[in-house]
Write a protein that holds these residues in place. Sequence first.
Motif, PDB file in Angstrom:
ATOM      1  N   GLY A 220      48.055  55.647  87.444  1.00 18.07           N
ATOM      2  CA  GLY A 220      47.251  56.551  88.273  1.00 18.07           C
ATOM      3  C   GLY A 220      46.365  57.458  87.429  1.00 18.07           C
ATOM      4  O   GLY A 220      45.244  57.778  87.808  1.00 18.07           O
ATOM      5  N   ALA A 221      46.870  57.851  86.270  1.00 20.21           N
ATOM      6  CA  ALA A 221      46.066  58.693  85.372  1.00 20.21           C
ATOM      7  C   ALA A 221      44.871  57.906  84.827  1.00 20.21           C
ATOM      8  O   ALA A 221      43.785  58.462  84.643  1.00 20.21           O
ATOM      9  N   VAL A 222      45.065  56.601  84.588  1.00 24.65           N
ATOM     10  CA  VAL A 222      43.936  55.758  84.158  1.00 24.65           C
ATOM     11  C   VAL A 222      42.891  55.708  85.275  1.00 24.65           C
ATOM     12  O   VAL A 222      41.703  55.949  85.046  1.00 24.65           O
ATOM     13  N   TYR A 223      43.356  55.446  86.496  1.00 24.15           N
ATOM     14  CA  TYR A 223      42.415  55.373  87.634  1.00 24.15           C
ATOM     15  C   TYR A 223      41.828  56.740  87.957  1.00 24.15           C
ATOM     16  O   TYR A 223      40.726  56.842  88.474  1.00 24.15           O
ATOM     17  N   GLY A 224      42.556  57.793  87.658  1.00 24.38           N
ATOM     18  CA  GLY A 224      42.046  59.140  87.884  1.00 24.38           C
ATOM     19  C   GLY A 224      41.035  59.582  86.840  1.00 24.38           C
ATOM     20  O   GLY A 224      40.515  60.686  86.910  1.00 24.38           O
ATOM     21  N   GLY A 225      40.768  58.730  85.870  1.00 23.37           N
ATOM     22  CA  GLY A 225      39.735  59.045  84.888  1.00 23.37           C
ATOM     23  C   GLY A 225      40.208  59.905  83.727  1.00 23.37           C
ATOM     24  O   GLY A 225      39.386  60.467  83.001  1.00 23.37           O
ATOM     25  N   ALA A 226      41.512  60.011  83.539  1.00 21.33           N
ATOM     26  CA  ALA A 226      42.004  60.799  82.410  1.00 21.33           C
ATOM     27  C   ALA A 226      41.613  60.123  81.098  1.00 21.33           C
ATOM     28  O   ALA A 226      41.761  58.908  80.958  1.00 21.33           O
ATOM     29  N   THR A 227      41.099  60.902  80.168  1.00 18.77           N
ATOM     30  CA  THR A 227      40.752  60.350  78.857  1.00 18.77           C
ATOM     31  C   THR A 227      41.611  60.950  77.748  1.00 18.77           C
ATOM     32  O   THR A 227      41.670  60.391  76.662  1.00 18.77           O
ATOM     33  N   VAL A 228      42.214  62.085  78.017  1.00 19.42           N
ATOM     34  CA  VAL A 228      43.001  62.742  76.973  1.00 19.42           C
ATOM     35  C   VAL A 228      44.439  62.926  77.464  1.00 19.42           C
ATOM     36  O   VAL A 228      44.667  63.458  78.549  1.00 19.42           O
ATOM     37  N   CYS A 229      45.365  62.456  76.663  1.00 19.20           N
ATOM     38  CA  CYS A 229      46.782  62.644  76.959  1.00 19.20           C
ATOM     39  C   CYS A 229      47.432  63.235  75.713  1.00 19.20           C
ATOM     40  O   CYS A 229      47.337  62.671  74.629  1.00 19.20           O
ATOM     41  N   ALA A 230      48.032  64.393  75.859  1.00 16.16           N
ATOM     42  CA  ALA A 230      48.777  65.004  74.752  1.00 16.16           C
ATOM     43  C   ALA A 230      50.189  65.226  75.253  1.00 16.16           C
ATOM     44  O   ALA A 230      50.384  65.809  76.313  1.00 16.16           O
ATOM     45  N   TRP A 231      51.144  64.758  74.502  1.00 14.03           N
ATOM     46  CA  TRP A 231      52.508  64.759  75.037  1.00 14.03           C
ATOM     47  C   TRP A 231      53.520  64.866  73.922  1.00 14.03           C
ATOM     48  O   TRP A 231      53.213  64.641  72.749  1.00 14.03           O
TER      49      TRP A 231
ATOM     50  N   PRO B 325      31.860  56.171  70.585  1.00 15.71           N
ATOM     51  CA  PRO B 325      30.936  57.223  70.128  1.00 15.71           C
ATOM     52  C   PRO B 325      30.555  58.210  71.235  1.00 15.71           C
ATOM     53  O   PRO B 325      30.281  59.367  70.952  1.00 15.71           O
ATOM     54  N   THR B 326      30.558  57.765  72.485  1.00 17.33           N
ATOM     55  CA  THR B 326      30.188  58.666  73.588  1.00 17.33           C
ATOM     56  C   THR B 326      31.291  59.707  73.794  1.00 17.33           C
ATOM     57  O   THR B 326      32.467  59.362  73.864  1.00 17.33           O
ATOM     58  N   PRO B 327      30.896  60.983  73.899  1.00 15.67           N
ATOM     59  CA  PRO B 327      31.928  61.987  74.177  1.00 15.67           C
ATOM     60  C   PRO B 327      32.674  61.654  75.476  1.00 15.67           C
ATOM     61  O   PRO B 327      32.061  61.201  76.446  1.00 15.67           O
ATOM     62  N   PHE B 328      33.973  61.879  75.472  1.00 19.76           N
ATOM     63  CA  PHE B 328      34.769  61.558  76.665  1.00 19.76           C
ATOM     64  C   PHE B 328      34.257  62.286  77.907  1.00 19.76           C
ATOM     65  O   PHE B 328      34.339  61.763  79.013  1.00 19.76           O
ATOM     66  N   ASN B 329      33.751  63.498  77.705  1.00 19.11           N
ATOM     67  CA  ASN B 329      33.330  64.254  78.893  1.00 19.11           C
ATOM     68  C   ASN B 329      32.023  63.719  79.483  1.00 19.11           C
ATOM     69  O   ASN B 329      31.564  64.202  80.511  1.00 19.11           O
ATOM     70  N   ALA B 330      31.444  62.708  78.836  1.00 21.22           N
ATOM     71  CA  ALA B 330      30.221  62.096  79.380  1.00 21.22           C
ATOM     72  C   ALA B 330      30.500  60.691  79.932  1.00 21.22           C
ATOM     73  O   ALA B 330      29.584  60.002  80.375  1.00 21.22           O
ATOM     74  N   LEU B 331      31.744  60.241  79.888  1.00 20.21           N
ATOM     75  CA  LEU B 331      32.072  58.911  80.427  1.00 20.21           C
ATOM     76  C   LEU B 331      32.231  59.017  81.944  1.00 20.21           C
ATOM     77  O   LEU B 331      32.894  59.923  82.438  1.00 20.21           O
ATOM     78  N   ASP B 332      31.627  58.081  82.677  1.00 15.91           N
ATOM     79  CA  ASP B 332      31.678  58.166  84.133  1.00 15.91           C
ATOM     80  C   ASP B 332      32.667  57.159  84.715  1.00 15.91           C
ATOM     81  O   ASP B 332      33.372  56.458  83.985  1.00 15.91           O
ATOM     82  N   ASP B 333      32.676  57.085  86.045  1.00 16.82           N
ATOM     83  CA  ASP B 333      33.627  56.204  86.735  1.00 16.82           C
ATOM     84  C   ASP B 333      33.557  54.769  86.236  1.00 16.82           C
ATOM     85  O   ASP B 333      34.589  54.116  86.042  1.00 16.82           O
ATOM     86  N   SER B 334      32.339  54.290  86.035  1.00 15.87           N
ATOM     87  CA  SER B 334      32.211  52.875  85.657  1.00 15.87           C
ATOM     88  C   SER B 334      32.841  52.614  84.290  1.00 15.87           C
ATOM     89  O   SER B 334      33.331  51.523  84.017  1.00 15.87           O
TER      90      SER B 334
END
Lengths: 612, 351
Positions: A220-231, B325-334
């Motif tokens: 769900g975190a992948v689908y929710g668009g999470a890019t950073v996980c610190a744990w 290379p793209t900052p994570f905060n600029a990555l979109d749904d796709s």
Amino acid sequence: MSALQAVNDFVVKFANVNGSGSASANRLFAQSILRMGVPATPRNIFPSNIQGLPTWYEVRVSEANHMGARGGTDLMVAMNPQTWDQDVKSIVPGGYLFYDNTKPMPASKFRDDINVIGVPLTAISNAQYTDSRQRQLFKNIIYVGALSALLDIEPKVIETLLAEQFRTKEKLIGANVQALHLGRDWALANLACPIGLRVRRSDRVGERIFIEGNAAAGLGAVYGGATVCAWYPITPSTSLAEAFTRYCNRFRVDKETGAKKFGIVQAEDELASIGMVIGAAWNGARAFTATSGPGISLMQEFIGLAYFAEIPAVIFDVQRAGPSTGMPTRTQQCDVLSCAYASHGDTKHVLLFPEDPHECFEMAALAFDLADRLQTPVFVLLDLDIGMNDRLCAPFKWDDTRRMDRGKVMTAAELDSGRQFGRYLDVDGDGIPYRTYPGTHPTKGSFFTRGTSRDRFARYTEEGAAYQDNMERLLHKFDTAKTLVPAAIRHDAAEPTRLGAIYYGSTSPAMDEAVELLAAQGIAVDALRVRAFPFGEEVMNFVAGHSHVFVVEQNRDAQLRTLLINEGEIDPKRLVRVLHFDGSPITARFIAAAIARTVAPEVPAQQFESVQ
Amino acid sequence: MTYLPKPKLHHPELATNALGFTRRDYEGAISTLCAGCGHDSISAAIIRACFELDLQPHRIAKLSGIGCSSKTPTYFLGNSHGFNSVHGRMPSVLTGANIANRDLIYLGVSGDGDSASIGIGQFAHSIRRGVNMTYIVENNGVYGLTKGQFSATADKGAKNKRGVPNLDEPIDMISMALQLGATYVGRGFSGDKTQLVPLIKGALMHKGAAFIDCISPCVAFNNHEGSTKSFDYVREHNDAVNFLDVITGRDEITADYAPGSVEIVRQHDGSLLKLRKLEAEYNVNDRASAMNYLQHHHARGEIVTGLLYVDPDADDLHGYLGTVPTPFNALDDSALVPGAAALDKLNASLR
């Protein structure tokens, strides 16, 4: 002596030694029942240990879809001499004891009201294999084979599962199938098969999937668009971060360059975990941590910062029995209050309560939208029971037109258009201000984030009025949260009743069954499943509409009840505690008996032992 | 006490840098620290370093913990986003921010209480991870905001204002940073801006974990006789091993130097670190000998300053994580959401 007779409705419990390789064999057993179309719910009862201590795997087979823990064992697969006595004791009268009779056991070790099935597992295994590890591992498969004969499980189904499990290691398929048949053939040749407990092919599983809640939340975190996980590793949450890692490696690696669209850091402690999450979210990435109660305790100061400075953060708390180290491998719902009011000063936080892996997935993805929309920490409260156990649940669904709700973020173009920017200015009247990501604009929209008081334009101030204005806006924002979080779900009894029961999270299957048990005794109960905090109006309306409201929880201090009383200004006398907190999952029998004790003391508790 | 903006008036002849900014464009609010505080000199050095390097102010993120030093980000780079986090925890916040957007320059400002006492764990681990950052500790050996208690960097035997000696061994953050794998390590003194500005510039241009320990005397609580962090003491015991000059792409090296007296180090981004050697034997590229040198000179009561170690080819956390290379905060749904078809396939594997 009687022999229990049941088709597709019984409990099998495996008593094993931790580290003996039994887990995959036991899972194979549970899956084979599911593949025959019969719902089965396994629960792993394990110690805080890697090797040597007792561990149990309980499988409740229920064509009626009762997926809560039941209590009592109909068939005990006793593979652990250390726990023999208590294992034998837990068998219901007329039930079955399956054991390895390679070495004779004194008659005093048995009961005369149970049916004893001895299979020389060690002898069969030792005759076939020479390597000691092989002897141990295949012994597990041999008992699965014997059980398949005794319970009438189709061997073809197990063979298919083995082929799927070892599809990349073909040599192992044949070896495992052979071990399976060693046990099965011995049982067919030497025992009366099947016994009174039988699995009969059905179609009650349907499209449902079988997965643990932690893995579902990680997905769900992948689908929710999470890019950073610190744990930081902590039982029972570890497999959540590991699942996120696994799914990211599957879905988020650039096929051409191999570059990763995710950053996962195993932090030095929980303080660093939540600090990284807050730093990343401040900088516009979706970030989360996964932890359990002790981690929540350590994160308190940072959670207050995120609340006050209004930074999104998603925290998965897979609850275990506290306080302190408590029982790390036992389940509870004991962090409700420490999450709802986490940190010093006046704080309130959004909580989500998933009931099963399906909702773990849904609420994980939703948590990121809520955190961004509300600019605040959002807690997803799983527990060990749903987090670390495979559970049959509705398949995951995703709408491809859905887009991440990044909330109120002002862009460079908006800043250039002359729109006023005040970081803590309530422009829209919902208590939620606008934010900018660092680096947005050369001269507009920058601000200083701090845990100290400041005015609506993020300028440091110690003026009481400005501080109070901000604190009141935060409260207003929390009111807005009520309209955004998942509403409670109500299941009314077939007939009008003044009795109500409120429950949440992993209690669902036990509660559903308890309502049926009570109805069978003529006690009608309306049930309300709370899915989030803050509570919506529907929760208060439910309380107002019933004369007796039971609050069913898996903790000692009735934490959700406290929250209801505090937030809803409800007379405490109106909320009756039903509390289960020994670390095992709550059962339908427990809930039904507790409710009946209050409203129908004439009904004996034994009435709720029946699950037919 | 409230926020004090500076008047926006500029002297018409104020020099501009390549971006057309004046030094004033890199300033922040008026400092509320004590008059003469060493920290204000460090803020001024940061302003000058950023101005001279032609950095876009808004592309710098400044982060701090709690304490006098951690207040200072308010007083420089007013057009940058800043984050005054919680005590001792700046490194984790900075690490998270860095992962989210690799394109900004990260400046962490902390103190000896914030980084050597409560925050020593986070300090250590952020260095270990090779976070691309400039981490400055404004080191005065005392807790200023709580009025003069010793911090963990106070020397054993150093006396507080009331004459009471410190009984504990000091933590040397430079030695720690070296041991933990920092790839740019320097020590400065707030009283020597000509040394400090280039140290900061080199750190800002460095890829990887750059650490600067800056001795910054506390005029209110640690500038007396018996202190080893007073202006007088540091001046008397300052053992500078080199003098740094940072040369960015558009500058040329013009002066001639005697052979062996100058070392040129080219950093990853193309910037040149020109080191005028004051200590002929000191090798800035040798981590082990740097640690050795520091220990020997510390034992003699000397405070070693200058650029003490640099690995010009260092990688950073993003390199280790293998991120896009793209900052994570600029990555979109796709880019981030696998979609319904992938989920259906996954569902099928879970039956």
